[in-house]
Motif scaffolding. Structure first.
Motif, PDB file in Angstrom:
ATOM      1  N   LEU A  58       1.434   4.556  -2.405  1.00  0.00           N
ATOM      2  CA  LEU A  58       1.233   5.908  -1.870  1.00  0.00           C
ATOM      3  C   LEU A  58       2.465   6.781  -2.122  1.00  0.00           C
ATOM      4  O   LEU A  58       2.339   7.969  -2.449  1.00  0.00           O
ATOM      5  CB  LEU A  58       0.914   5.835  -0.374  1.00  0.00           C
ATOM      6  CG  LEU A  58       0.314   7.085   0.272  1.00  0.00           C
ATOM      7  CD1 LEU A  58      -0.901   7.595  -0.480  1.00  0.00           C
ATOM      8  CD2 LEU A  58      -0.062   6.800   1.724  1.00  0.00           C
ATOM      9  N   GLU A  70       2.758  10.334  -4.216  1.00  0.00           N
ATOM     10  CA  GLU A  70       3.407  11.555  -3.702  1.00  0.00           C
ATOM     11  C   GLU A  70       4.551  12.012  -4.609  1.00  0.00           C
ATOM     12  O   GLU A  70       4.842  13.197  -4.693  1.00  0.00           O
ATOM     13  CB  GLU A  70       3.941  11.309  -2.282  1.00  0.00           C
ATOM     14  CG  GLU A  70       2.869  11.029  -1.240  1.00  0.00           C
ATOM     15  CD  GLU A  70       2.014  12.240  -0.912  1.00  0.00           C
ATOM     16  OE1 GLU A  70       2.337  13.356  -1.364  1.00  0.00           O
ATOM     17  OE2 GLU A  70       1.006  12.078  -0.188  1.00  0.00           O
ATOM     18  N   GLN A 123      -7.334   7.606  -2.394  1.00  0.00           N
ATOM     19  CA  GLN A 123      -6.094   8.058  -3.025  1.00  0.00           C
ATOM     20  C   GLN A 123      -6.217   8.072  -4.544  1.00  0.00           C
ATOM     21  O   GLN A 123      -5.686   8.960  -5.211  1.00  0.00           O
ATOM     22  CB  GLN A 123      -4.923   7.153  -2.591  1.00  0.00           C
ATOM     23  CG  GLN A 123      -4.609   7.169  -1.110  1.00  0.00           C
ATOM     24  CD  GLN A 123      -4.179   8.531  -0.593  1.00  0.00           C
ATOM     25  OE1 GLN A 123      -3.835   9.426  -1.363  1.00  0.00           O
ATOM     26  NE2 GLN A 123      -4.198   8.706   0.727  1.00  0.00           N
ATOM     27  N   PHE A 171      -2.027   1.211  -7.227  1.00  0.00           N
ATOM     28  CA  PHE A 171      -3.207   1.210  -6.352  1.00  0.00           C
ATOM     29  C   PHE A 171      -4.274   0.228  -6.835  1.00  0.00           C
ATOM     30  O   PHE A 171      -4.877  -0.478  -6.034  1.00  0.00           O
ATOM     31  CB  PHE A 171      -3.804   2.620  -6.249  1.00  0.00           C
ATOM     32  CG  PHE A 171      -3.219   3.438  -5.131  1.00  0.00           C
ATOM     33  CD1 PHE A 171      -3.321   3.010  -3.812  1.00  0.00           C
ATOM     34  CD2 PHE A 171      -2.561   4.624  -5.379  1.00  0.00           C
ATOM     35  CE1 PHE A 171      -2.786   3.752  -2.772  1.00  0.00           C
ATOM     36  CE2 PHE A 171      -2.018   5.375  -4.355  1.00  0.00           C
ATOM     37  CZ  PHE A 171      -2.133   4.937  -3.046  1.00  0.00           C
ATOM     38  N   TYR A 174       0.835  -1.203   0.000  1.00  0.00           N
ATOM     39  CA  TYR A 174       0.000   0.000   0.000  1.00  0.00           C
ATOM     40  C   TYR A 174       0.876   1.262   0.000  1.00  0.00           C
ATOM     41  O   TYR A 174       0.638   2.199  -0.776  1.00  0.00           O
ATOM     42  CB  TYR A 174      -0.913  -0.001   1.229  1.00  0.00           C
ATOM     43  CG  TYR A 174      -1.685   1.283   1.419  1.00  0.00           C
ATOM     44  CD1 TYR A 174      -2.834   1.539   0.673  1.00  0.00           C
ATOM     45  CD2 TYR A 174      -1.269   2.251   2.328  1.00  0.00           C
ATOM     46  CE1 TYR A 174      -3.555   2.717   0.831  1.00  0.00           C
ATOM     47  CE2 TYR A 174      -1.977   3.438   2.486  1.00  0.00           C
ATOM     48  CZ  TYR A 174      -3.113   3.662   1.742  1.00  0.00           C
ATOM     49  OH  TYR A 174      -3.817   4.838   1.889  1.00  0.00           O
ATOM     50  N   TYR A 175       1.897   1.276   0.842  1.00  0.00           N
ATOM     51  CA  TYR A 175       2.747   2.474   0.944  1.00  0.00           C
ATOM     52  C   TYR A 175       3.661   2.645  -0.265  1.00  0.00           C
ATOM     53  O   TYR A 175       4.039   3.773  -0.589  1.00  0.00           O
ATOM     54  CB  TYR A 175       3.551   2.442   2.254  1.00  0.00           C
ATOM     55  CG  TYR A 175       2.738   2.941   3.421  1.00  0.00           C
ATOM     56  CD1 TYR A 175       2.483   4.300   3.592  1.00  0.00           C
ATOM     57  CD2 TYR A 175       2.181   2.050   4.336  1.00  0.00           C
ATOM     58  CE1 TYR A 175       1.717   4.759   4.647  1.00  0.00           C
ATOM     59  CE2 TYR A 175       1.410   2.504   5.397  1.00  0.00           C
ATOM     60  CZ  TYR A 175       1.183   3.860   5.545  1.00  0.00           C
ATOM     61  OH  TYR A 175       0.411   4.319   6.582  1.00  0.00           O
ATOM     62  N   LYS A 194      -9.074   3.257   1.751  1.00  0.00           N
ATOM     63  CA  LYS A 194      -8.193   4.416   1.632  1.00  0.00           C
ATOM     64  C   LYS A 194      -7.592   4.492   0.220  1.00  0.00           C
ATOM     65  O   LYS A 194      -7.359   5.571  -0.311  1.00  0.00           O
ATOM     66  CB  LYS A 194      -7.062   4.331   2.666  1.00  0.00           C
ATOM     67  CG  LYS A 194      -7.418   4.859   4.043  1.00  0.00           C
ATOM     68  CD  LYS A 194      -7.624   6.375   3.987  1.00  0.00           C
ATOM     69  CE  LYS A 194      -7.847   6.972   5.352  1.00  0.00           C
ATOM     70  NZ  LYS A 194      -6.654   7.075   6.163  1.00  0.00           N
ATOM     71  N   ALA A 195      -7.334   3.313  -0.356  1.00  0.00           N
ATOM     72  CA  ALA A 195      -6.762   3.269  -1.707  1.00  0.00           C
ATOM     73  C   ALA A 195      -7.705   3.935  -2.709  1.00  0.00           C
ATOM     74  O   ALA A 195      -7.271   4.647  -3.618  1.00  0.00           O
ATOM     75  CB  ALA A 195      -6.476   1.827  -2.108  1.00  0.00           C
TER      76      ALA A 195
END
Length: 262
Positions: A67, A71, A100, A81, A63-64, A96-97
Motif C-alpha cells: 500500500l 501511495e 487497491q 499486491f 499488505y502495508y 482490499k488488495a
C-alpha cells in the motif's frame, strides 16, 4: 522450577509479540500521517524480523508495504499486491488488495485491467468513504471500454453521494442519458452543473442541443443567444445554427437569417 521456566518462556514470548505489535502500530501511525516512505521502511523491518510465516502481524506488514508502494507511485506496487494475494488467498485483506489494484490500474489508465480487479471487489468490504471512488472509477473504466449500460449504473450510484466524485459522476450519467435519448433526465443533470467550475463551460452545448431536440424553440432562443456571447469560437457556429433553427421554427425569419449568417 519447570513451572518457573514455563512462565519465563511465556513472558519472553509475550514481550516479543508486544515488541512486534509496537513496531507495527508505530509504522501504521506513520502511514496514517501520510509519511509513506518512512512507514514502508518500518513495515519492512517488522516483516523481515518475524519468522513465523502465518503471523498476522507479518501478513499485515506485507499488505502495508504494498500500500505504501502504491501511495509512493512505486513501479513495484502492482507486483507487491499480486504477490500478497498469491501468498494469502484466505486473508480478509485480499479483498482490499483487489480494490487497491483496481485503483492503481485506473491511475495508469489501463481500463480493462481496472475492470478485471474491480469486478472482484465486494462493495460490502469497502469503507463508506471508499464507495463513491469505487463506483466512479469502475464506471469510468466501463465507459472508456464502451460498456455504457454498466457504466451508467455505477455513475448513478456515485452521483448521489456527498463526495468529490458526485459532480463528475453526474456529468457522465447525464452524458449517457443524452446519448440514450433520455433528454429530460439529461437536461436536469446538465442544468444542475451550469455553475460548476469544471463542467460549467461544457454543459451549455448539451443543453442547447436538448432544447432543440425537444422542440422547445423559445427556450432554445433565450438560452442559446445568451450563451453565444460567451461561447468559444469553435462552438459558436454550431450554437448560432441551433438558435437560427429556433427562430425559424417560431416563424421569426429575420432573426433566423441573422443567426444562419453567423
Amino acid at each position: 522450577f519447570l513451572m518457573l521456566m514455563f512462565f519465563h518462556a511465556k513472558a519472553q514470548k509475550t514481550l516479543v509479540y508486544a515488541y512486534e505489535d509496537a513496531d507495527f502500530y508505530e509504522a501504521l501511525e506513520l502511514f496514517n500521517d501520510e509519511k509513506f516512505a518512512v512507514a514502508q521502511r518500518k513495515f519492512k523491518k517488522v516483516y523481515d524480523r518475524i519468522e513465523a510465516p502465518h503471523s498476522e502481524i507479518k501478513m499485515n506488514a506485507e499488505y502495508y508495504i504494498a500500500l505504501c508502494a502504491l501511495e509512493l507511485f512505486n513501479k513495484d506496487a502492482e507486483y507487491l499486491f499480486v504477490k500478497f494475494i498469491d501468498h494469502h488467498p484466505q486473508s480478509p485483506k485480499v479483498r482490499k488488495a483487489r480494490y487497491q489494484l483496481g485503483k492503481y490500474n485506473y491511475r495508469k489508465r489501463r481500463w480493462s485491467t481496472t475492470i478485471k480487479w474491480f469486478e472482484q471487489v465486494d462493495e460490502n468490504d469497502l469503507e463508506a468513504s471508499e464507495l463513491s471512488e469505487f463506483h466512479f472509477k469502475y464506471g469510468y473504466s466501463l465507459f472508456k471500454k464502451k460498456q455504457k449500460t454498466e457504466a451508467k449504473k455505477r455513475f448513478y450510484i456515485a452521483k448521489d453521494s456527498e463526495s468529490d466524485y458526485k459532480v463528475p459522476a453526474l456529468f457522465y450519467y447525464a452524458h449517457l442519458e443524452y446519448e440514450d435519448g433520455l433528454y429530460e433526465t439529461a437536461y436536469k443533470g446538465f442544468k444542475s452543473l451550469e455553475d460548476d467550475e469544471v463542467f460549467g463551460s461544457i454543459v451549455p452545448y448539451y443543453i442547447t442541443q436538448i432544447l432543440y431536440l425537444q422542440k422547445r424553440y423559445e427556450d432554445l432562443i433565450i438560452f442559446g443567444s445568451l450563451f453565444l456571447d460567451s461561447a468559444s469560437t469553435k462552438r459558436a457556429p454550431e450554437i448560432a445554427r441551433l438558435v437560427g433553427e429556433g427562430y425559424y421554427n417560431v416563424g421569426d425569419y429575420i432573426n433566423s437569417a441573422i443567426y444562419f449568417e453567423k
